[in-house]
Design a protein around this motif. Structure first.
Motif, mmCIF file in Angstrom:
data_model
loop_
_atom_site.group_PDB
_atom_site.id
_atom_site.type_symbol
_atom_site.label_atom_id
_atom_site.label_comp_id
_atom_site.label_asym_id
_atom_site.label_seq_id
_atom_site.Cartn_x
_atom_site.Cartn_y
_atom_site.Cartn_z
ATOM 1 N N LEU A 14 4.054 16.189 -2.227
ATOM 2 C CA LEU A 14 3.370 14.937 -1.912
ATOM 3 C C LEU A 14 1.859 15.077 -2.067
ATOM 4 O O LEU A 14 1.176 14.164 -2.547
ATOM 5 C CB LEU A 14 3.706 14.487 -0.481
ATOM 6 N N GLN A 15 1.319 16.225 -1.653
ATOM 7 C CA GLN A 15 -0.128 16.445 -1.771
ATOM 8 C C GLN A 15 -0.575 16.471 -3.227
ATOM 9 O O GLN A 15 -1.656 15.984 -3.567
ATOM 10 C CB GLN A 15 -0.519 17.746 -1.072
ATOM 11 N N ASN A 16 0.258 17.035 -4.105
ATOM 12 C CA ASN A 16 -0.084 17.084 -5.528
ATOM 13 C C ASN A 16 0.021 15.702 -6.174
ATOM 14 O O ASN A 16 -0.802 15.342 -7.027
ATOM 15 C CB ASN A 16 0.839 18.067 -6.255
ATOM 16 N N GLU A 17 1.037 14.917 -5.761
ATOM 17 C CA GLU A 17 1.235 13.597 -6.351
ATOM 18 C C GLU A 17 0.247 12.576 -5.800
ATOM 19 O O GLU A 17 -0.179 11.656 -6.513
ATOM 20 C CB GLU A 17 2.668 13.118 -6.095
ATOM 21 N N TYR A 18 -0.107 12.726 -4.504
ATOM 22 C CA TYR A 18 -1.017 11.771 -3.848
ATOM 23 C C TYR A 18 -2.122 12.550 -3.138
ATOM 24 O O TYR A 18 -2.059 12.778 -1.920
ATOM 25 C CB TYR A 18 -0.256 10.893 -2.844
ATOM 26 N N PRO A 19 -3.140 13.000 -3.869
ATOM 27 C CA PRO A 19 -4.208 13.822 -3.257
ATOM 28 C C PRO A 19 -4.907 13.142 -2.088
ATOM 29 O O PRO A 19 -5.357 13.813 -1.157
ATOM 30 C CB PRO A 19 -5.185 14.038 -4.431
ATOM 31 N N GLY A 37 0.796 -1.215 0.000
ATOM 32 C CA GLY A 37 0.000 0.000 0.000
ATOM 33 C C GLY A 37 0.834 1.272 0.000
ATOM 34 O O GLY A 37 2.002 1.287 -0.381
ATOM 35 N N ASP A 38 0.200 2.360 0.443
ATOM 36 C CA ASP A 38 0.855 3.671 0.433
ATOM 37 C C ASP A 38 1.366 4.065 1.807
ATOM 38 O O ASP A 38 1.592 5.246 2.076
ATOM 39 C CB ASP A 38 -0.117 4.731 -0.078
ATOM 40 N N GLU A 39 1.559 3.067 2.693
ATOM 41 C CA GLU A 39 1.986 3.387 4.054
ATOM 42 C C GLU A 39 3.337 4.108 4.099
ATOM 43 O O GLU A 39 3.509 5.038 4.899
ATOM 44 C CB GLU A 39 2.042 2.108 4.891
ATOM 45 N N PRO A 40 4.350 3.731 3.271
ATOM 46 C CA PRO A 40 5.611 4.498 3.294
ATOM 47 C C PRO A 40 5.402 5.967 2.940
ATOM 48 O O PRO A 40 6.052 6.848 3.520
ATOM 49 C CB PRO A 40 6.467 3.779 2.247
ATOM 50 N N ILE A 41 4.498 6.239 1.974
ATOM 51 C CA ILE A 41 4.217 7.627 1.604
ATOM 52 C C ILE A 41 3.563 8.352 2.768
ATOM 53 O O ILE A 41 3.909 9.497 3.095
ATOM 54 C CB ILE A 41 3.294 7.677 0.369
ATOM 55 N N ARG A 42 2.610 7.689 3.424
ATOM 56 C CA ARG A 42 1.942 8.287 4.578
ATOM 57 C C ARG A 42 2.915 8.552 5.712
ATOM 58 O O ARG A 42 2.838 9.574 6.388
ATOM 59 C CB ARG A 42 0.812 7.373 5.058
ATOM 60 N N LYS A 43 3.865 7.627 5.899
ATOM 61 C CA LYS A 43 4.861 7.800 6.956
ATOM 62 C C LYS A 43 5.752 9.008 6.652
ATOM 63 O O LYS A 43 6.073 9.809 7.546
ATOM 64 C CB LYS A 43 5.701 6.536 7.088
#
Length: 522
Positions: free
Chosen positions: A467-472, A407-413
Motif C-alpha cells: 500500500l505504501q508503494n502504491e499510495y505514497p 476520495g482515498d478513505e477506503p484505502i486509508r481505512k
C-alpha cells in the motif's frame, strides 16, 4: 385483583410490542446485509417500507401521546450523535457548521413556511410548523455512505456537525412556533429573540455544568457498567432538567454528549470502558431510530398521501430550494471570512445530502392532537422524508461520483486496519517471548504458535509495504496516528493520577502545543 389484571395485561402488551420492534429491526438489518441489492437502499428507508406494509395489517408498535414522543426519542438520538463527534475536527469547521445550523434553519423555516402558505391552503402558522419540522437534517444514512465511498473527512464533519446543532436550533424554533396556532403567543422579533436566547442560554448552562461535573465524577472510579449507566441518565436527565428550568433540552443534551464524548471519556474512562459505552449507544440509537421509522406505519395512512399529493410535491420543491439557498449563500459567506474554502462541488454534495429523517418525524408527531392541521403536518413531513430517503439517499453515490468527490478513505481505512493488526501481532510475539515455558511439551506448543504469528505478521507487513508503494501519500497517516497516540497517553496519564488522588484537576495537555508547533515547523 380487578385492578391488577388490566395492569398486568398492559405490561404484557408493552413487552410484546417492544420485542416485535426489536425483531423487525434486526430482521431488516440482517436482510440488508445478506442481499447486496438491499444495501443500495438506506436502512431507515427499509424500516419505513416495512412499517408501511405492517400498517395494512393493523399492527401497532407503540401507543404514545404526542407529548412523550420528543422526551423518549430525541435524547438518545442527540446524545449518540454528539458522543461520536470529534471536537478537534468540529472546531476546525466551526464557522460553516454554525452558519448552516443557525442560518440554515432560519432560511428553511422561512422559505418552506411562506411557500406553503402562498401555494397551498395551509395557514401561515401551520406552514411554519412544517418548515420547522423539515429544517433539521438527519444524515445518518448519507454519512455512512460518505464513509463507505471514501468522501473526504471534512465533508463528513460538515454534514455531521450541521445535523447535530441544527437539531437543537430547529427544536427551539418548533417549540416557539407551536404556540402560534393557538394564539398563546404573538410573533414579534424582540419577544421571539428573547425567548430563543433564554432557551439556548439555559440549555448551554445546564449542559456544561452536568457535562463537566459528570466528567470529573467518572475520574474517581473505574466501573464500566456504572459509567455506562451515567451516560444514559445524563442524556434523559439533562433533557428533563433543562426543560423544567425553561431551557432547550435539546441544546443541553447535545452539549452533555459533546463534553462527555470528547472530554469525559478521555479523562475519566479507560479505553475498554470508552469502547463499551460507544457500543451501548450505537445499539440504543439503532433501536430508537427503528422505533421512530416503524412508528410511521402506526401514525400515517399511506392511502392518505395520495390525497395530499400536491401539498407534498410543493413541500418537496420548497425543501430543495431552501436547502440550496442556505448551503450556497452561507458557504459563500464562510469562504469570505475564512481561508478554508468550501468549493462548489462540496457545496453541491452538502445540498443533495441534506436528508430528512427521524428528528423531523418526531417533531411532526409531537404536534398537539387538538391542533386542526396536525394530520396535514404529519403527512407532509412524512412525504418529504420519504422522498429524501428514497430518491436523494439512493442517488447520493451517483452524485458524489459525478462530482469527483470519491476520495482515498477506503484505502486509508484498510491501511489503519493493517497497522492495527501489525501492532497486535507484535504484542502477541512479545508475550510469547516473555512467557515461561521451560517444560518440554509446552515449549513445542509455544514455538508452533510463535511461527504462526510470525508468519501472519510477515503477511501484514508485506500488505503494508504494498500500500505504501502504491499510495505514497498514505504514509502521512503514520504521523497522524502517532500524534493521536501521544495525546491519548498524556490524557490517560493525567486521568490515572486524578483517580489515585495525586492530582486534583486535569492539567491542560502540553503536547497539543508541541504537535502544533511541529506541524508549523514541518
Amino acid at each position: 385483583m380487578t385492578i391488577a389484571a388490566p395492569v398486568d395485561e398492559a405490561i404484557k402488551q408493552n413487552l410484546e410490542q417492544f420485542l416485535l420492534v426489536l425483531s423487525v429491526s434486526l430482521g431488516v438489518a440482517t436482510l440488508s446485509r445478506i442481499f447486496s441489492w438491499l444495501r443500495q437502499i438506506p436502512y431507515t428507508l427499509l424500516l419505513v417500507i416495512v412499517g408501511a406494509l405492517l400498517s395494512f395489517v393493523n399492527i401497532r408498535f407503540v401507543n404514545l401521546s404526542p407529548e412523550l414522543i420528543l422526551e423518549i426519542f430525541l435524547p438518545p438520538l442527540l446524545f449518540e450523535a454528539a458522543w461520536n463527534v470529534r471536537w478537534r475536527e468540529l472546531k476546525n469547521n466551526s464557522l460553516p457548521v454554525s452558519l448552516y445550523a443557525i442560518g440554515g434553519v432560519l432560511i428553511s423555516i422561512a422559505v418552506i413556511g411562506f411557500t406553503l402558505s402562498q401555494f397551498t391552503n395551509l395557514p401561515l402558522p401551520i406552514a411554519l410548523l412544517v418548515g420547522a419540522s423539515l429544517s433539521t437534517t438527519d444524515p445518518v444514512s448519507v454519512v455512512a455512505l460518505f464513509r463507505d465511498l471514501g468522501a473526504s473527512k471534512r465533508l463528513t464533519v460538515l454534514m455531521e456537525g450541521e445535523s447535530l446543532f441544527n437539531d437543537g436550533v430547529a427544536v427551539v424554533a418548533f417549540v416557539i412556533l407551536v404556540d402560534l396556532p393557538f394564539g398563546v403567543t404573538s410573533f414579534t422579533v424582540g419577544d421571539t429573540l428573547a425567548r430563543f436566547l433564554l432557551f439556548v442560554g439555559v440549555g448551554v448552562a445546564v449542559g456544561c455544568v452536568l457535562g463537566f461535573g459528570l466528567s470529573y465524577l467518572t475520574q474517581r472510579f473505574d466501573l464500566p457498567v456504572v459509567e455506562q449507566s451515567i451516560t444514559l441518565v445524563a442524556a434523559y436527565g439533562t433533557y428533563l432538567l433543562t426543560e423544567e428550568l425553561g431551557g432547550s433540552g435539546v441544546i443541553g443534551v447535545v452539549l452533555v454528549g459533546l463534553i462527555l464524548g470528547n472530554f469525559g471519556s478521555r479523562v475519566g474512562m479507560n479505553p475498554r470502558t470508552r469502547l463499551l459505552v460507544s457500543e451501548f449507544w450505537e445499539f440504543l440509537a439503532f433501536l430508537v431510530n427503528s422505533i421512530v421509522f416503524l412508528l410511521i406505519g402506526d401514525q400515517i395512512k399511506i392511502s392518505s398521501l395520495a390525497d395530499n399529493f400536491n401539498l407534498i410535491v410543493i413541500a418537496i420543491i420548497a425543501t430543495l430550494l431552501s436547502r440550496a439557498a442556505a448551503i450556497y449563500s452561507l458557504s459563500a459567506l464562510s469562504n469570505l471570512i475564512t481561508k478554508n474554502n468550501i468549493n462548489l462541488r462540496e457545496q453541491t454534495a452538502l445540498w443533495w445530502g441534506g436528508l430528512r429523517g427521524s428528528v423531523s418525524i418526531a417533531l411532526a408527531l409531537s404536534v398537539p392532537a387538538i391542533l386542526p392541521g396536525r394530520q396535514a403536518i404529519i403527512e407532509t413531513v412524512f412525504g418529504v422524508v420519504l422522498f429524501t430517503l428514497l430518491f436523494q439517499g439512493i442517488t447520493t453515490k451517483f452524485v458524489l461520483t459525478k462530482l469527483d468527490l470519491i476520495g482515498d478513505e477506503p484505502i486509508r481505512k484498510s491501511y489503519e486496519e493493517l497497522l492495527a493488526k501489525k501492532l497486535a501481532m507484535q504484542r502477541v510475539l512479545e508475550f510469547l517471548d516473555k512467557a515461561d515455558y521451560n517444560l518440554e511439551p509446552n515449549a513445542a506448543i509455544y514455538d508452533q504458535r510463535k511461527q504462526l504469528v510470525q508468519s501472519k505478521l510477515e503477511e501484514v507487513e508485506l500488505a503494508i509495504n504494498k500500500l505504501q508503494n502504491e499510495y505514497p501519500q498514505i504514509k502521512t497517516l503514520d504521523y497522524e496516528q502517532l500524534g493521536e497516540q501521544l495525546l491519548n497517553i498524556e490524557t490517560d496519564t493525567y486521568a490515572e493520577l486524578i483517580r489515585s488522588g495525586r492530582l486534583d484537576s486535569n492539567p491542560y495537555p502540553i503536547l497539543k502545543e508541541i504537535l502544533a508547533d511541529s506541524e508549523v515547523a514541518g
